[in-house]
Scaffold this motif. Structure first.
Motif, short mmCIF file in Angstrom:
data_model
loop_
_atom_site.label_atom_id
_atom_site.label_comp_id
_atom_site.label_asym_id
_atom_site.label_seq_id
_atom_site.Cartn_x
_atom_site.Cartn_y
_atom_site.Cartn_z
N ALA A 105 -22.15 6.28 -7.86
CA ALA A 105 -21.72 5.43 -6.77
C ALA A 105 -21.42 6.30 -5.57
O ALA A 105 -20.97 7.41 -5.68
CB ALA A 105 -20.47 4.66 -7.18
N GLY A 106 -21.61 5.78 -4.38
CA GLY A 106 -21.34 6.57 -3.18
C GLY A 106 -22.63 6.85 -2.45
O GLY A 106 -23.70 6.39 -2.79
N SER A 107 -22.53 7.66 -1.40
CA SER A 107 -23.66 7.88 -0.51
C SER A 107 -24.63 8.88 -1.07
O SER A 107 -24.25 9.88 -1.63
CB SER A 107 -23.13 8.40 0.84
N PRO A 108 -25.94 8.67 -0.86
CA PRO A 108 -26.91 9.69 -1.24
C PRO A 108 -26.89 10.82 -0.24
O PRO A 108 -26.68 10.61 0.94
CB PRO A 108 -28.25 8.93 -1.18
N MET A 109 -27.11 12.01 -0.72
CA MET A 109 -27.18 13.17 0.16
C MET A 109 -28.61 13.68 0.20
O MET A 109 -29.39 13.45 -0.70
CB MET A 109 -26.24 14.28 -0.37
N PRO A 110 -29.00 14.43 1.26
CA PRO A 110 -30.37 14.89 1.38
C PRO A 110 -30.78 15.76 0.22
O PRO A 110 -30.00 16.49 -0.35
CB PRO A 110 -30.35 15.70 2.70
N SER A 111 -32.08 15.69 -0.14
CA SER A 111 -32.61 16.52 -1.20
C SER A 111 -34.07 16.73 -0.99
O SER A 111 -34.73 15.96 -0.33
CB SER A 111 -32.37 15.83 -2.54
N GLY A 112 -34.63 17.82 -1.56
CA GLY A 112 -36.05 18.03 -1.47
C GLY A 112 -36.45 19.47 -1.38
O GLY A 112 -35.78 20.34 -1.87
N GLU A 113 -37.53 19.75 -0.67
CA GLU A 113 -38.13 21.06 -0.73
C GLU A 113 -37.41 22.10 0.12
O GLU A 113 -37.45 23.28 -0.16
CB GLU A 113 -39.59 20.96 -0.25
N ALA A 114 -36.81 21.70 1.22
CA ALA A 114 -36.10 22.63 2.08
C ALA A 114 -35.08 21.87 2.86
O ALA A 114 -35.10 20.65 2.90
CB ALA A 114 -37.08 23.32 3.03
N ALA A 115 -34.15 22.54 3.48
CA ALA A 115 -33.08 21.83 4.15
C ALA A 115 -32.89 22.34 5.55
O ALA A 115 -33.07 23.51 5.83
CB ALA A 115 -31.77 21.97 3.40
N VAL A 121 -21.64 17.69 5.49
CA VAL A 121 -21.11 16.69 6.41
C VAL A 121 -19.69 16.32 6.00
O VAL A 121 -19.47 15.85 4.89
CB VAL A 121 -22.00 15.42 6.39
N PRO A 122 -18.70 16.51 6.85
CA PRO A 122 -17.34 16.14 6.51
C PRO A 122 -17.10 14.67 6.77
O PRO A 122 -17.90 14.00 7.41
CB PRO A 122 -16.49 17.00 7.47
N HIS A 123 -15.97 14.17 6.25
CA HIS A 123 -15.58 12.79 6.56
C HIS A 123 -15.34 12.68 8.06
O HIS A 123 -14.73 13.54 8.67
CB HIS A 123 -14.30 12.46 5.81
N ARG A 124 -15.88 11.65 8.66
CA ARG A 124 -15.83 11.52 10.11
C ARG A 124 -14.45 11.13 10.60
O ARG A 124 -13.80 10.27 10.08
CB ARG A 124 -16.83 10.44 10.55
N PRO A 519 -26.30 -2.21 3.05
CA PRO A 519 -25.59 -2.19 1.77
C PRO A 519 -24.45 -1.18 1.75
O PRO A 519 -23.44 -1.40 1.07
CB PRO A 519 -26.68 -1.83 0.75
N ARG A 520 -24.57 -0.09 2.50
CA ARG A 520 -23.47 0.88 2.59
C ARG A 520 -22.26 0.25 3.27
O ARG A 520 -21.11 0.45 2.84
CB ARG A 520 -23.92 2.11 3.37
N ARG A 538 -16.16 6.92 2.28
CA ARG A 538 -17.49 7.50 2.11
C ARG A 538 -18.59 6.52 2.51
O ARG A 538 -19.52 6.87 3.23
CB ARG A 538 -17.71 7.93 0.65
N GLU A 539 -18.47 5.30 2.01
CA GLU A 539 -19.52 4.31 2.29
C GLU A 539 -19.57 3.93 3.77
O GLU A 539 -20.65 3.83 4.36
CB GLU A 539 -19.31 3.06 1.44
N LEU A 540 -18.41 3.73 4.38
CA LEU A 540 -18.37 3.34 5.78
C LEU A 540 -18.86 4.47 6.68
O LEU A 540 -19.54 4.24 7.69
CB LEU A 540 -16.96 2.91 6.17
N ASP A 541 -18.51 5.70 6.32
CA ASP A 541 -18.97 6.85 7.09
C ASP A 541 -20.49 6.95 7.04
O ASP A 541 -21.16 7.18 8.05
CB ASP A 541 -18.33 8.12 6.52
N ARG A 542 -21.03 6.77 5.84
CA ARG A 542 -22.49 6.81 5.68
C ARG A 542 -23.15 5.65 6.44
O ARG A 542 -24.17 5.82 7.10
CB ARG A 542 -22.83 6.73 4.19
N ALA A 543 -22.53 4.47 6.36
CA ALA A 543 -23.09 3.31 7.06
C ALA A 543 -23.13 3.54 8.56
O ALA A 543 -24.11 3.19 9.23
CB ALA A 543 -22.26 2.06 6.74
N MET A 544 -22.08 4.15 9.11
CA MET A 544 -22.04 4.38 10.55
C MET A 544 -23.16 5.33 10.98
O MET A 544 -23.78 5.15 12.03
CB MET A 544 -20.68 4.93 10.97
#
Length: 579
Positions: A105-115, A121-124, A519-520, A538-544
Motif C-alpha cells: 500500500a502507498g505510492s509507487p516509486m520510480p524503478s528501472g534501468e537507470a535513474a 523525495v521527502p514529504h512535502r 486513486p491516490r 504519503r498518498e496525498l503528497d503523491r497525488a499532488m
C-alpha cells in the motif's frame, strides 16, 4: 427523485460542497500546460543522421517484484516522517494471487534501468521555500533541452550540479545558464551525464524477457518469414546491459544463418554509451543472468567479464536526445520490438507524449513495446493493444491503414463529437445532459469502452451508483487491466459506504497506472478518514505531484466538476491537516 450525493470526507461533491462540515473547499480552476521544446539534432552510429549530438535520459532504479500475479509491483515508498507502508494483498479480479506475496500500500516509486540522480523525495511541506532563481532556470532548461522533469525535492542537488558545471567553465551560475540557453551542444552532453545515473544489470525484470522469448519473438518470426529480418530498439539503454540481453534472447530464437538481426541501443549519457561499446562489466552485473548465458556469452577480463565479440557485433549504440525526432532512427514501420523501460516517467508530459508517438510510428504493424513497471499508457493507448503474459504486460501496435482507416474515421466523427460534448458537460457539472450526449452515440461506436466509461461516470455523478458499478464490472469483464474502470468502481463503492472495497479497487487502479493521480487522492482521503495520518500524507503528497500531469479527460471524468488547480489545493489543505 433527486440524485443522491455521496462522498468521502474532504472530497469535492458534484455540487461543489465538502462532504465534512468545516473542511474548506478550494476554488475551482485549471492548470496551464507545459511549454514546447526546440528541435535539436543528434548523431547515430551506423545510421544516416544529421550533424550534432545530443542525449537521452537513462531509465530509473530497480523495481521490486510484483505481488499480484501478472502485474508488476512498484517498490515501497517511505515517508520522511514515518516507516514504510505495511504490505497488504491486493487481488485483481480475474488474476490469481500468489501465496506468500503482498502488494504494498502507498505510492509507487520510480524503478528501472537507470535513474535521474538526486536525493529521495521527502514529504512535502506546503509552506516550503521557493528555490533560487538560478535553480528554477536550470530546471526549465533541462525540461526544454533534454525533456527531463525535476520536482522541487531535487532543488538542493540541482544547485550543486549547477555550481560544479559553472565552475568547470569558470563562469558565474547566471553566465553558465545564459550560455546553456544557446546551442552549446558539448556542454549539454556533459550536463546530461551529470544529471543521469546509469545502474542496471543483465536480464533485469526477467519476466519481460521471458515474454519476449516465448510470446513476442515467435509471433514476429511468423510475421517476418518473407523478409527474414528482425529489428529491435532499446531506448534509454544506459551502459548496454539491456541491449545485450535482447541480443542473447534473440540468439536462442532467431536462426542466425538465415536471418538478419539489427539491435540499436540509444541513450543520452555519453559516458554510459562508452561503457556499453566497450562491453566490459563487473561480475555483479551478471547477478540475474542464467548460467547457460554466462557460459556462452561472457569471458573473464581482469576482475570482471567481457561480452563475447559475436554478441557485440550485433548491436549499434547511438547517442541521441529522445526529446527530438529523427527520420532514420524512428523511420515508420521499422521495429519488431521496442524497449523503453522507465524513460517516460522522467520526461515532461509533452516530451513523453511526443516520444510515444514516435515509438508507435516506428513500430511495425504487429510490433511490440515493453515499458518499465512504473511507466503506463493507461488502459486505452492510441494505436496499441495491451497484452498480459509471464507476469507482465506489454503493448502491440494495431493500426488501421488505407481506405479502412479513412472510413472508420468518417464513421467515428459524429461519435467523437458526442463524446467530447459529454466530457465538456461533465466539466460543467451538467451530468444529466452529459448522459444524454453519450446516449446519442450509436452503432459500433456505442460499444467502445471509453463511451461506456463516460456513461458510467455520468451515472455515478447523478447518484445512480448501482447502474454505474454494473457498467464498470462489465468493462472489467472485457479488460481486467482497465485502470479507469477500477477507479470508477471504487468511487461507486465509496458512494455505497463500502470503504474496504473502494480502497481495494483504488489500489488496483494505482498499481495498473502509476501515473494516475485520482486513486491516490481518494486513497489519501480514505486514510485520513480512518485516522492513518502517515498513509494519508504519503498518498496525498503523491497525488499532488501526479495531478500536475493528469489528463484533462480524467479530471473531467473523476474530478466532480473541480479543475486541476482546485484538486491540487484540496491536496494541500488535506496535507496541512495531517502534518
Amino acid at each position: 427523485m433527486p440524485p443522491r450525493e455521496t462522498a468521502v470526507p474532504g472530497l469535492p461533491m458534484p455540487s461543489g460542497r465538502a462532504a465534512v462540515p468545516g473542511l474548506p473547499m478550494p476554488p475551482r480552476g485549471t492548470a496551464a500546460a507545459g511549454s514546447p521544446m526546440p528541435p535539436e539534432e543528434a548523431a547515430v552510429s551506423g545510421l544516416p543522421m544529421p550533424s550534432g549530438q545530443v542525449a537521452v535520459p537513462g531509465p530509473p532504479m530497480p523495481p521490486e517484484e510484483a505481488a499480484v500475479e501478472g502485474l508488476p509491483m512498484p517498490p515501497r515508498e517511505t515517508a520522511a516522517a514515518g516507516s514504510p507502508t505495511p504490505p497488504r494483498e491486493v487481488a485483481v479480479p480475474g488474476l490469481p494471487m500468489p501465496s506468500g506475496q503482498a502488494a504494498v500500500a502507498g505510492s509507487p516509486m520510480p524503478s528501472g534501468e537507470a535513474a535521474v540522480a538526486g536525493p529521495p523525495v521527502p514529504h512535502r511541506d506546503a509552506a516550503a521555500a521557493e528555490p533560487p532563481e538560478t535553480v528554477r532556470r536550470l530546471r526549465g532548461l533541462l525540461a526544454e533541452r533534454l525533456g527531463l522533469a525535476f520536482d522541487g525535492s531535487k532543488d538542493a542537488w540541482l544547485a550543486g550540479v549547477l555550481r560544479q558545471r559553472a565552475a568547470q567553465h569558470a563562469l558565474s551560475e547566471r553566465g553558465y545558464l545564459d550560455r546553456l540557453a544557446t546551442a552549446w551542444g558539448t556542454e549539454l552532453a556533459a550536463l546530461a551525464e551529470a544529471v543521469t545515473v546509469s545502474e542496471t544489470y543483465f536480464f533485469r525484470n526477467i519476466e519481460q524477457f521471458n515474454a519476449l522469448a516465448e510470446t513476442v519473438l515467435p509471433a514476429r518470426l511468423r510475421a517476418r518469414a518473407a523478409q527474414r529480418r528482425l529489428s529491435m530498439l532499446s531506448l534509454g539503454c544506459a551502459t548496454g546491459e539491456e541491449a545485450y540481453t535482447l541480443a542473447m534472447v534473440a540468439a536462442d530464437r532467431v536462426p542466425e544463418s538465415r536471418w538478419e538481426l539489427l539491435i540499436v541501443g540509444v541513450d543520452v549519457n555519453r559516458g554510459a554509451l562508452r561503457n556499453a561499446m566497450a562491453g566490459r562489466y563487473s561480475s555483479w552485473s551478471l547477478r540475474e543472468t542464467p548460467e547457460a548465458a554466462r557460459q556462452r556469452w561472457f569471458h573473464p577480463a581482469g576482475d570482471g567479464v567481457e561480452v563475447d565479440p559475436r554478441l557485440r557485433s550485433r548491436i549499434r549504440f547511438v547517442e541521441h536526445n529522445l526529446v527530438h525526432d529523427h527520420p532514420a532512427l524512428f523511420a515508420p514501420d521499422t521495429y519488431d520490438v521496442v524497449l523503453c523501460r522507465n524513460v517516460l516517467m522522467y520526461l515532461t508530459p509533452d516530451a513523453a507524449k511526443a516520444l510515444l508517438g514516435r515509438i508507435t510510428r516506428a513500430l511495425a504493424p504487429g510490433g511490440y513495446l515493453f515499458l518499465g513497471h512504473t511507466d503506463s499508457l493507461g488502459g486505452r493507448p492510441d494505436g496499441l493493444r495491451v497484452h498480459q503474459s509471464h507476469r507482465t504486460f506489454f503493448y502491440e501496435r494495431v493500426p488501421q491503414t488505407g481506405a479502412g482507416a479513412r472510413q472508420a474515421m468518417t464513421r467515428a466523427a459524429p461519435a467523437r463529437r458526442h463524446r467530447e460534448a459529454a466530457l465538456t458537460l461533465l466539466r460543467e457539472e451538467r451530468f444529466g445532459e452529459a448522459l444524454q450526449a453519450v446516449d446519442a452515440v450509436t452503432g459500433a461506436e456505442a460499444d467502445r469502452p471509453d463511451v461506456w466509461l463516460i456513461r458510467a461516470a455520468a451515472l455515478a455523478h447523478l447518484g445512480e451508483t448501482g447502474r454505474a458499478a454494473e457498467l464498470c464490472r462489465r468493462l472489467l469483464e472485457r479488460d481486467t487491466l482497465f485502470a479507469d474502470a477500477h477507479h470508477l468502481l471504487a468511487e461507486c463503492h465509496e458512494g455505497d459506504d463500502d470503504h474496504a472495497a473502494a480502497a481495494e479497487h483504488h489500489r488496483i487502479a494505482a498499481l495498473l497506472d502509476p501515473a494516475f493521480a485520482m486513486p491516490r487522492l481518494r486513497l489519501g482521503l480514505l486514510a485520513r478518514r480512518r485516522g492513518d495520518r502517515a498513509a494519508a500524507g504519503r498518498e496525498l503528497d503523491r497525488a499532488m505531484d501526479l495531478l500536475r500531469h493528469e489528463t484533462d479527460e480524467r479530471i473531467a471524468l473523476f474530478g466532480g466538476g473541480f479543475g486541476r488547480a482546485a484538486l491540487v489545493a484540496l491536496c494541500r489543505a488535506e496535507l496541512a491537516a495531517v502534518s
